[in-house]
Scaffold this motif. Structure first.
Motif, PDB file in Angstrom:
ATOM      1  N   CYS A 192       0.964   4.463   5.433  1.00 14.36           N
ATOM      2  CA  CYS A 192       2.058   3.184   5.554  1.00 14.36           C
ATOM      3  C   CYS A 192       3.406   3.804   5.215  1.00 14.36           C
ATOM      4  O   CYS A 192       4.238   3.459   5.630  1.00 14.36           O
ATOM      5  N   HIS A 249      -3.530   0.678   8.972  1.00 13.00           N
ATOM      6  CA  HIS A 249      -4.990   0.843   8.800  1.00 13.00           C
ATOM      7  C   HIS A 249      -5.711  -0.909   8.959  1.00 13.00           C
ATOM      8  O   HIS A 249      -7.069  -0.916   8.950  1.00 13.00           O
ATOM      9  N   CYS A 303       0.804  -1.035  -0.040  1.00 11.49           N
ATOM     10  CA  CYS A 303       0.051   0.057   0.050  1.00 11.49           C
ATOM     11  C   CYS A 303       0.738   1.158  -0.084  1.00 11.49           C
ATOM     12  O   CYS A 303       1.851   1.358   0.855  1.00 11.49           O
ATOM     13  N   CYS A 355      -0.126   4.317   0.733  1.00 12.49           N
ATOM     14  CA  CYS A 355      -0.822   5.761   1.015  1.00 12.49           C
ATOM     15  C   CYS A 355       0.127   6.542   2.212  1.00 12.49           C
ATOM     16  O   CYS A 355       1.158   5.827   2.630  1.00 12.49           O
TER      17      CYS A 355
HETATM   18 ZN   LIG Z   1      -1.870   2.161   3.379  1.00 11.00          ZN
END
Ligand SMILES: [Zn+2]
Length: 93
Positions: free
Chosen positions: A31, A87, A26, A28
């Motif tokens: 992260c 998450h 991921c 994002c």
């Molecule tokens: Zn993430």
């Protein structure tokens, strides 16, 4: 007594530059922050007093060898975060 961890700048720089190339599950911001924090925990801090010799120390941390060491830590941490993205981790803080 203002002190600053130069390692933080070096790792942030490197993660910013390499983030798109890292194999994380991921990409994002959460992260990314996790990889950043985890990497800093693995690497030795490099404290300097603020506004004194910071350019020198930064240059020190930016040699090819230093960068390779940092990148290795970052790649390792990216693997950990990929396996357990923040998450998706309700049980652990
Ligand atoms: Zn993430």
């Amino acid at each position: 007594m203002p002190v600053h961890n130069m390692m933080e700048d070096a790792v942030r720089d490197l993660i910013d530059k390499q983030w798109d190339n890292l194999s994380v599950s991921c990409h994002c911001d959460e992260c990314k922050t996790d990889v950043f924090a985890l990497s800093l925990n693995r690497l030795n801090p490099h404290y300097v007093r603020q506004q004194s010799g910071s350019a020198y120390v930064k240059a020190d941390l930016m040699t090819e060898q230093a960068k390779a060491t940092l990148l290795t830590a970052i790649v390792e941490c990216a693997k950990v975060v990929s396996a357990y993205p923040h998450h998706h981790r309700k049980d652990i803080k």
